[in-house]
Structures are given as C-alpha cells and as structure tokens.
Design an enzyme around this catalytic site. Sequence first.
Site, short mmCIF file in Angstrom:
data_model
loop_
_atom_site.label_atom_id
_atom_site.label_comp_id
_atom_site.label_asym_id
_atom_site.label_seq_id
_atom_site.Cartn_x
_atom_site.Cartn_y
_atom_site.Cartn_z
N ASN A 111 -4.93 20.48 6.78
CA ASN A 111 -5.75 19.30 7.01
C ASN A 111 -5.50 18.72 8.41
OD1 ASN A 111 -5.84 16.19 7.01
ND2 ASN A 111 -7.24 16.73 5.38
N SER A 142 -7.73 4.69 5.12
CA SER A 142 -7.53 4.16 3.76
C SER A 142 -7.81 2.66 3.75
CB SER A 142 -6.08 4.32 3.31
OG SER A 142 -5.81 5.65 3.08
N LYS A 196 4.99 1.94 8.78
CA LYS A 196 3.81 2.67 9.26
C LYS A 196 2.60 1.74 9.40
CE LYS A 196 2.30 7.24 8.88
NZ LYS A 196 2.62 8.51 8.32
N LYS A 218 5.32 2.39 -2.95
CA LYS A 218 5.23 3.79 -3.35
C LYS A 218 5.42 3.86 -4.85
CE LYS A 218 4.60 7.64 -1.08
NZ LYS A 218 3.76 7.74 0.13
N LYS A 272 0.85 -1.19 0.00
CA LYS A 272 0.00 0.00 0.00
C LYS A 272 0.88 1.23 0.00
CE LYS A 272 -4.06 1.95 0.88
NZ LYS A 272 -3.84 2.71 -0.34
P1 NAD Z 1 -1.71 21.09 4.47
O1 NAD Z 1 -1.06 21.59 3.25
O2 NAD Z 1 -3.18 20.85 4.50
O3 NAD Z 1 -1.39 22.10 5.69
C1 NAD Z 1 -0.09 22.52 6.01
C2 NAD Z 1 -0.23 23.69 6.99
O4 NAD Z 1 1.07 24.05 7.44
C3 NAD Z 1 -0.83 24.94 6.37
O5 NAD Z 1 -1.63 25.59 7.35
C4 NAD Z 1 0.41 25.79 6.06
O6 NAD Z 1 0.13 27.18 6.01
C5 NAD Z 1 1.27 25.43 7.23
N1 NAD Z 1 2.69 25.69 7.01
C6 NAD Z 1 3.42 25.43 5.91
N2 NAD Z 1 4.69 25.83 6.10
C7 NAD Z 1 4.74 26.32 7.36
C8 NAD Z 1 5.76 26.88 8.14
N3 NAD Z 1 7.00 27.03 7.65
N4 NAD Z 1 5.48 27.27 9.41
C9 NAD Z 1 4.22 27.13 9.89
N5 NAD Z 1 3.21 26.61 9.20
C10 NAD Z 1 3.47 26.22 7.95
O7 NAD Z 1 -0.91 19.78 4.87
P2 NAD Z 1 -1.38 18.59 5.80
O8 NAD Z 1 -2.05 17.57 4.96
O9 NAD Z 1 -2.08 19.14 6.99
O10 NAD Z 1 0.02 17.97 6.24
C11 NAD Z 1 0.80 18.55 7.26
C12 NAD Z 1 1.88 17.58 7.68
O11 NAD Z 1 1.29 16.35 8.08
C13 NAD Z 1 2.87 17.21 6.57
O12 NAD Z 1 4.12 16.96 7.18
C14 NAD Z 1 2.31 15.91 6.04
O13 NAD Z 1 3.34 15.13 5.47
C15 NAD Z 1 1.83 15.29 7.32
N6 NAD Z 1 0.82 14.24 7.12
C16 NAD Z 1 -0.37 14.52 6.55
C17 NAD Z 1 -1.32 13.54 6.41
C18 NAD Z 1 -2.68 13.87 5.89
O14 NAD Z 1 -3.56 13.06 6.05
N7 NAD Z 1 -2.90 15.03 5.31
C19 NAD Z 1 -1.05 12.22 6.83
C20 NAD Z 1 0.18 11.93 7.41
C21 NAD Z 1 1.10 12.96 7.54
#
Ligand code: NAD
Length: 424
Positions: free
Chosen positions: A229, A358, A102, A114, A78
């Site tokens: 998110n 998922s 994970k 991947k 996956k």
């Molecule tokens: P997103 O793009 O929805 O949100 C990112 C947020 O971080 C935004 O509010 C942005 O303005 C802010 N941001 C970006 N650069 C910044 C900085 N330098 N300082 C402060 N804030 C900053 O992304 P997301 O999906 O919420 O993902 C965030 C993190 O979580 C990433 O590391 C991603 O790899 C990880 N992640 C996400 C998911 C998921 O389901 N979306 C799952 C596992 C891991």
Amino acid sequence: MAYIEPAPIKDKENPLESMMSRFDAAARMVGISDEMYDILKVPARQVIVGLPVTMDNGSIRVFEGYRVIHSNILGPAKGGIRLDPAVNLDEVRALAAWMTWKSAVVDIPYGGAKGGIACNPREMSAGEIERLIRQYTVSMLDVFGPDRDIPAPDMGTGPREMAWIVDEYSKAKGMTVNSVVTGKPLVLGGSLGRTEATGRGVTVAALAAMDKLRMNPYRSTAAIQGFGNVGSFAAELLHERGVSVVAVSDISGGYYNENGIDITAAVAYRNNNRGSLEGFTGAEPISNEELLSLPVDVLVPAAKEDVITDDNAESIQARMIVEGANGPTSASADEIINRKGIMVVPDILANAGGVTVSYFEWVQNRIGYKWTLDRVNRRADRIMKDAFDRVFDTSQHYKVPMRLAAYIVAIDKVASTYKYRGGY
Ligand code: NAD
C-alpha cells in the site's frame, strides 16, 4: 490494501517504557516538568473486558478485549483495533500513546487510543469474528463515540469489521452513527483518497524535504523498499512528480533499473501476479540489502520495522530517508545516519497521511457531506506540508535532527494544551 495504523514496539517486555524512552530527549529539550512527564505517560483510561462468543460448533469461548485511551487532551481519542493472539494491555498502552504523538505532529484535533482482542482471526470463521466484534462493541458502548473515542482498522481488522461496529453502535443509539469509526467501506461513509493517503503523504514529505535541500525532483533518483500500500503509491506519485524511481522491492527481492523503473508497468505486473513483483523483467534483480545502499537521492523504507540498523547504516548513500514504514530505522542507527548528514523524515511525520485522511472521514461524516477526491487530496497535502514545515523549523531552532524535532512538536503541543485546560 486498506489503511491500517500499526506502530513499532521494540521491547516486548515493556513496550510502553520502550515507546516513551524515545520521548525522553524531546521532553528534556521542551523543558517539561517531571509532573507533566507523568501526566503524559499514564493513560487516561484503560478498559479490559471479557467477551463470551458462541463458536460455530455451539461451544462458548471467552476472549479478552482491551481499549486504552492514552490521552483525550487534544480531542476525542483515535486509534485502531487489532485482532492478534499476542495482543496484551501493555502493547495496547504503548500503541495508544504512539497515536497521541502522531496526531499531535500533524496537528489534527485527536487524542490517542488503541484497542485489541486476544484472538487468532485466521482460525475463526467470518461469523465468529462478527459475533466477537459485535460483543466487543457492546462492551465498549460507554467508551466509543464520535466525541469520545473513534476506532479504526489495525492488524486483523478492516472495513468489514468497521461496518459491524457502526451497525452495533447505531442500534444501541437508535440512529445511524457512522462517525463512530473510520476506515469504513465507501458506501457506509468511508472517504475517497484514503487507500492511497499514506503513500501520498510520504510523497509530499519527500518533495518538501527535497525543496529544503534544493534538490530538483526531475534530476533526483529514489529507491523504495516495499511495494504494498505505502510503497507502491509513493513510487507512483514520486514518479508522477518527476523523480526517477530506480529501484523497488518487495518480499521477493529488489529490482533495479538505472534509467528508472516503469512504475505503472510494475504495479500492473504485481496486480496480475498475486501481489508479488517476483519475475518482474523491467529491471535487474538485486537484494533488499543492496537496495538500501544504492547511491540514490531519496530512500523510502516502506516495508517493515528495523531494516536500517547499526549493521548497515554506514553503507547508506542516500541524501535523505523518508520513513514510509513504522520504525524502519533502529535507534542504534540514528547516530550513524546523523553523523553522515543524511536527512531523515521520521515515520511519525512521513506516514501520517493515513491518519489525516481518517480525520477527514470523520469530518465528512459529521457534516453529512462527501468531499471530492480532489478536495481530500488538496487538504491532506496541505496538512502534511504544514506539519513538515513545523518540524523542519523546530529542527533548525533547536539544532536537532528531524526525528527529535517531531517529538518536540508533539510533546510541546500536548503539554501546553494541558496547561491551558488545567487539572485538579
Ligand atoms: P503492505 O502489506 O501493503 O505492504 C508491505 C510490502 O512490504 C509488501 O510489498 C511486502 O512484500 C514488502 N515486504 C515485507 N517484508 C519485506 C522484507 N523483509 N523486505 C522487503 N520487502 C518486504 O503494508 P503497508 O500498508 O504498505 O505498510 C508498510 C509499512 O508502512 C508498515 O511498516 C506499516 O506499519 C507502515 N504504515 C502503513 C500505513 C498504511 O496506511 N498502510 C500507515 C502508516 C504506516
């Protein structure tokens, strides 16, 4: 704000070595042999394909696509598909291995994979991307499959691309096979609860950790970096469970209110302000750096990698860090954080709520039945809580921090499954 499953790569020169190095200590503690280490390190299958695509101007361009199945010992592989000009086989290999660990930590029956296509989706039309994705799917017909390898969105892909994969794969098989990918649009068999799943899992992990430290959520404070998110759903849900979220931030800066931020108002503000908190008046402005060193109980980095380093780790005052982002704490900061006695719920565990839902999407597709949101949430919460307890117990047993314990749980699961299955 669809769910994507990216992972941090620290060393661009040799991403796989860099990723595996984190597991060395855990592998030693579990006592796996050098042979087993090699088995866990070498991907089971690596595929490189050339993808000729007719561009809108009539010319033909050939793109390179990759798919790596790191392991299918625990079940079908996956992992997401990323569209990025810099993507290469080494990076895809590292990301595939990351997915194996994970899934193993949260005990879902998947191996890790991947995929990637070297292209710049921002410079391509929707039609060009569609033809590329369809071509890639056709080239991977003997790799993908609900029982073999199940792609998902990653950087540059989302529900739209997943729908094209379902369509192309289904045509080739002569029947609708929506379980071949996850992260689909809801009408095509996507799961309820998936969008908020990662932030929700972060909340479950934070509450479980608070319980271990005998912290009362109603008397606790949190600071959350990143309001996308993961960060905004974690903020909403922690707030809902009684935690006072005193600071949030995004790329525009940090926002602090010692009496607790009205998260509903902050979300509404962001939604009406092109996704940005800039100008939010329900709190006083602070910097992202200041947010990290606030005297709060829970710190949730949920923005990007490497925000807590040996430069600022000393100034962190939180009692626990719950890693919503992938790789927010650099390896050099680990020692300082551990010395200060701060509990870290590591990324590989804390943000696994997304991959868990998922898995539920795939389960629902296969049984041909849609679960209610309530059922998805309850089951996801249980998986996250059980995974937390397993990692916590392992950390107590081996007397190691939670990060190392999570790796121990993952390696031990894959290695012992391999021993039962056996090899040539
Ligand atoms: P997103 O793009 O929805 O949100 C990112 C947020 O971080 C935004 O509010 C942005 O303005 C802010 N941001 C970006 N650069 C910044 C900085 N330098 N300082 C402060 N804030 C900053 O992304 P997301 O999906 O919420 O993902 C965030 C993190 O979580 C990433 O590391 C991603 O790899 C990880 N992640 C996400 C998911 C998921 O389901 N979306 C799952 C596992 C891991």
